[in-house]
Design a protein around this motif. Structure first.
Motif, short mmCIF file in Angstrom:
data_model
loop_
_atom_site.label_atom_id
_atom_site.label_comp_id
_atom_site.label_asym_id
_atom_site.label_seq_id
_atom_site.Cartn_x
_atom_site.Cartn_y
_atom_site.Cartn_z
N PHE A 319 -4.99 0.10 13.31
CA PHE A 319 -4.88 -0.09 11.86
C PHE A 319 -3.70 -1.01 11.53
N ASP A 320 -3.71 -1.54 10.31
CA ASP A 320 -2.65 -2.39 9.80
C ASP A 320 -1.30 -1.70 10.00
N PRO A 321 -0.39 -2.33 10.78
CA PRO A 321 0.90 -1.67 11.07
C PRO A 321 1.66 -1.25 9.80
N ALA A 322 1.53 -2.02 8.73
CA ALA A 322 2.24 -1.67 7.49
C ALA A 322 1.70 -0.35 6.93
N LEU A 323 0.38 -0.17 7.02
CA LEU A 323 -0.21 1.08 6.51
C LEU A 323 0.20 2.25 7.40
N VAL A 324 0.26 2.02 8.71
CA VAL A 324 0.68 3.08 9.64
C VAL A 324 2.14 3.44 9.40
N ARG A 325 2.98 2.44 9.13
CA ARG A 325 4.40 2.72 8.81
C ARG A 325 4.49 3.57 7.54
N LEU A 326 3.67 3.22 6.54
CA LEU A 326 3.67 4.00 5.29
C LEU A 326 3.25 5.43 5.58
N LEU A 327 2.20 5.60 6.39
CA LEU A 327 1.74 6.95 6.74
C LEU A 327 2.86 7.72 7.43
N ARG A 328 3.52 7.09 8.41
CA ARG A 328 4.58 7.78 9.15
C ARG A 328 5.73 8.18 8.22
N SER A 329 6.14 7.27 7.34
CA SER A 329 7.28 7.60 6.46
C SER A 329 6.87 8.69 5.45
N GLU A 330 5.62 8.64 5.00
CA GLU A 330 5.15 9.68 4.08
C GLU A 330 5.03 11.02 4.79
N LEU A 331 4.57 11.01 6.05
CA LEU A 331 4.47 12.27 6.81
C LEU A 331 5.87 12.87 7.00
N GLU A 332 6.84 11.98 7.24
CA GLU A 332 8.23 12.44 7.37
C GLU A 332 8.67 13.07 6.04
N ARG A 333 8.37 12.39 4.93
CA ARG A 333 8.77 12.90 3.61
C ARG A 333 8.15 14.27 3.32
N VAL A 334 6.86 14.45 3.63
CA VAL A 334 6.19 15.71 3.28
C VAL A 334 6.37 16.80 4.33
N SER A 335 6.92 16.42 5.49
CA SER A 335 6.99 17.40 6.60
C SER A 335 7.87 18.59 6.25
N HIS A 336 8.75 18.43 5.26
CA HIS A 336 9.66 19.53 4.91
C HIS A 336 9.04 20.45 3.86
#
Ligand code: EAX
Length: 338
Positions: A319-336
């Motif tokens: 997938f588009d690396p920018a979209l994957v970066r967004l997913l990773r940063s959002e997963l980090e944000r919601v992980s708490h």
């Protein structure tokens, strides 16, 4: 006919809308069919029913939305094509069946992506969820909101799943989606992609041993009649997309679009609430219906997670690396959360 030429009914509706504080809202008489995949008593279909009521109230009865639960308007892929072709107005499918139209939606199906509904809401209603919805119009669809299906678990007719090896060899129905096929191949099961409408029959005839869905789907579709065991694998989180045909959307006035958008978000909050209320009761209802439900030991869940991790790693590279970066940063944000 009133002096200014406006028809009595339009005058009425305009008055009602005026009363509602909207400046001169442009809302025409329209009939809108909305299809769902599950029976009428399931929270997805209850959400669609609520949507019909909210739209009727906001439009003073001019926008008549009629709901068709349980794939009454046809299998998932057929309804999606009907929206793209403009021969059906709305559909509320699992995001998984959008894989063949907007592949990025399969990122939502990655195994063990989300642990709980609160995290799901934050991810779906945040920039990542919006980024996915923004990819739909170029494919002839408009996404108004993301509703809840819930954490997915495995049911089967052979044995309780207590360890990784218990999944091996199961002929299991999966959604028509490459991530689910790869996930169950990685678990050494025998995945069979199929429309939800065929699942009960395939399990009853023993053509299949198993399926995977939130417990509420097993309850509403009476899968307890053809499945003895449910094991709480929580291997993926199910998201539902509220879709409108872009061909219809392009014909709507700005007021009608705003009204449908607001209604889908209002119905979303109701749908998620009902889904969580019913989910709390589902396990007892299924046990009362004769199902044997087991938790899977954390160590075995870890083994399952490790077995499917390569599927996620491989998929993310495509997938588009920018979209994957967004997913990773959002997963980090919601992980708490939760
Ligand atoms: O959209 O097909 C499925 O397993 C879905 O979870 C179900 O239809 C609800």
């Amino acid at each position: 006919m009133t002096p200014s030429g406006i028809t009595r009914r339009t005058a009425l509706a305009t008055t009602a809308l005026l009363l509602g504080g909207a400046a001169q809202a442009q809302v025409e008489d329209r009939t809108i069919r909305i299809g769902t995949t599950v029976p009428a008593d399931h929270p997805i279909s209850l959400g669609a029913k609520k949507f019909t009521e909210i739209v009727a109230a906001k439009s003073a009865g001019k926008l008549k939305v009629k709901d068709y639960p349980a794939l009454a308007l046809g299998p998932e892929l057929q309804q999606q094509s009907a929206l793209i072709g403009g021969v059906q107005e709305m559909f509320v499918p699992s995001s998984a069946t959008l894989a063949g139209i907007v592949r990025e939606f399969t990122l939502l199906d990655l195994p063990y992506l989300i642990r709980n509904p609160a995290q799901a809401d934050a991810l779906m209603d945040g920039p990542f969820g919006q980024a996915l919805l923004a990819k739909l119009p170029e494919k002839g669809l408009v996404g108004l909101a993301m509703w809840e299906n819930g954490l997915r678990h495995i049911t089967n007719s052979r044995h309780p799943i207590q360890k990784l090896e218990d999944v091996q060899g199961l002929k299991i129905r999966v959604q028509q989606n490459p991530i689910f096929i790869d996930m169950f191949k990685a678990l050494k099961a025998n995945p069979v992609p199929m429309s939800f409408g065929e699942v009960y029959g395939a399990l009853e005839s023993k053509a299949l041993d198993a399926q995977e869905n939130p417990l509420l789907v097993a309850r509403s579709a009476k899968l307890y009649e053809v499945q003895k065991y449910a094991s709480l694998t929580g291997h993926a989180y199910g998201v539902i997309i509220v879709l409108v045909s872009k061909k219809l959307w392009d014909r709507l006035s700005a007021d009608e679009r705003k009204l449908l958008q607001a209604s889908a978000l209002e119905a979303r909050d109701y749908q998620r609430q009902v889904s969580r209320e019913q989910a709390r009761k589902a396990m007892e209802e299924l046990k009362a219906a004769g199902m044997v439900i087991n938790e899977v030991a954390p160590a075995e869940l870890d083994r399952m997670r490790q077995a499917v991790q390569p599927v996620a790693d491989r998929a993310l590279q495509t997938f588009d690396p920018a979209l994957v970066r967004l997913l990773r940063s959002e997963l980090e944000r919601v992980s708490h959360i939760g």
